[in-house]
Motif scaffolding. Structure first.
Motif, short mmCIF file in Angstrom:
data_model
loop_
_atom_site.label_atom_id
_atom_site.label_comp_id
_atom_site.label_asym_id
_atom_site.label_seq_id
_atom_site.Cartn_x
_atom_site.Cartn_y
_atom_site.Cartn_z
N LYS A 93 -11.63 10.97 -30.86
CA LYS A 93 -11.77 11.49 -29.50
C LYS A 93 -10.45 12.06 -28.99
O LYS A 93 -9.38 11.62 -29.40
CB LYS A 93 -12.26 10.38 -28.57
CG LYS A 93 -13.64 9.88 -28.97
CD LYS A 93 -14.14 8.76 -28.10
CE LYS A 93 -15.51 8.33 -28.61
NZ LYS A 93 -16.02 7.18 -27.91
N LYS A 94 -10.58 13.03 -28.12
CA LYS A 94 -9.43 13.62 -27.44
C LYS A 94 -9.80 13.80 -25.98
O LYS A 94 -10.96 13.57 -25.59
CB LYS A 94 -9.06 14.95 -28.10
CG LYS A 94 -10.19 15.96 -28.19
CD LYS A 94 -9.78 17.19 -28.97
CE LYS A 94 -10.95 18.20 -29.00
NZ LYS A 94 -10.56 19.43 -29.60
N GLU A 101 -14.57 15.38 -28.49
CA GLU A 101 -14.48 14.58 -29.71
C GLU A 101 -14.91 15.40 -30.91
O GLU A 101 -15.52 16.46 -30.77
CB GLU A 101 -15.34 13.32 -29.61
CG GLU A 101 -16.83 13.57 -29.54
CD GLU A 101 -17.64 12.30 -29.37
OE1 GLU A 101 -17.21 11.40 -28.62
OE2 GLU A 101 -18.71 12.21 -30.00
N SER A 138 -6.89 10.47 -28.78
CA SER A 138 -6.97 9.01 -28.68
C SER A 138 -6.30 8.34 -29.89
O SER A 138 -6.41 8.83 -31.01
CB SER A 138 -8.43 8.57 -28.59
OG SER A 138 -8.52 7.17 -28.61
N SER A 152 -16.48 14.71 -35.09
CA SER A 152 -17.08 13.71 -35.97
C SER A 152 -17.20 14.25 -37.37
O SER A 152 -17.13 15.46 -37.60
CB SER A 152 -18.46 13.29 -35.43
OG SER A 152 -19.30 14.43 -35.33
#
Length: 188
Positions: free
Chosen positions: A39-40, A44, A177, A46
């Protein structure tokens, strides 16, 4: 009568030894999955990573240990396509993140495990990424021939500091994150 006693003792000894013997069950890497989410501030990303090999160790029906190797060269973004995907995959493989040329694998070794009940275990393991090993705790759920776990990994403990607001103060909305999430499903 003496023969019956001998047979009975041999049978008891056999049952005792086999009841307490540890059995290693090899994980089927092709049928297992390791998914990640990073996440940012602005969203995010994936993706997935391939398991290279793994083993769960059982004593009877109870999990008592295990070890796993992840092929970091397979890190793959699944929420992007085209140039954006290529750029992120390349960046994740670079020294800013996982440095796969020098560190092509990551490992997890279960160090202690406690049964919480009904196929659920509390696990403490040693997770090694980029040559650094840190203790990590998580729950392992075991049913039939599968085991699942969700892990939260603090990347900065493994010297992955790129874009971390914990180390850089002027990132603004470009901060990433420190934690990333792994969802693991093991087939054995």
């Amino acid at each position: 009568m003496k023969n019956l006693k001998s047979i009975a003792l041999a049978l008891i000894a056999f049952v005792s030894v086999t009841s307490f013997a540890q059995v290693s069950k090899k994980v089927d890497a092709a049928k297992s999955t390791v998914n990640w989410v990073g996440k940012k501030v602005t969203g995010e990303h994936s993706g997935n990573i391939m398991l290279k090999e793994g083993t769960l160790i059982f004593k009877g029906k109870k999990v008592v240990g295990g070890n796993f190797t992840v092929d970091m060269t397979t890190i793959n973004t699944t929420d992007l396509e085209g140039k954006g995907k290529t750029n992120l995959d390349t960046h994740l493989k670079s020294d800013d993140f996982f440095g796969i040329e020098k560190y092509p694998t990551a490992t997890l070794v279960i160090k202690s495990i406690g049964k919480k009940g009904n196929g659920v275990y509390s696990v403490t393991g040693d997770l090694s990424i980029k040559g650094k090993t840190e203790s990590i705790k998580f729950e392992l759920n075991v049913a039939e021939n599968t085991a699942t776990a969700a892990l939260k990994v603090n990347r900065t403990k493994y010297d992955i500091k790129y874009g971390s607001g914990s180390f850089f103060s002027d990132l603004g909305d470009r901060a990433i994150s420190d934690d990333f999430d792994l969802t693991v499903k093991l087939a054995y």
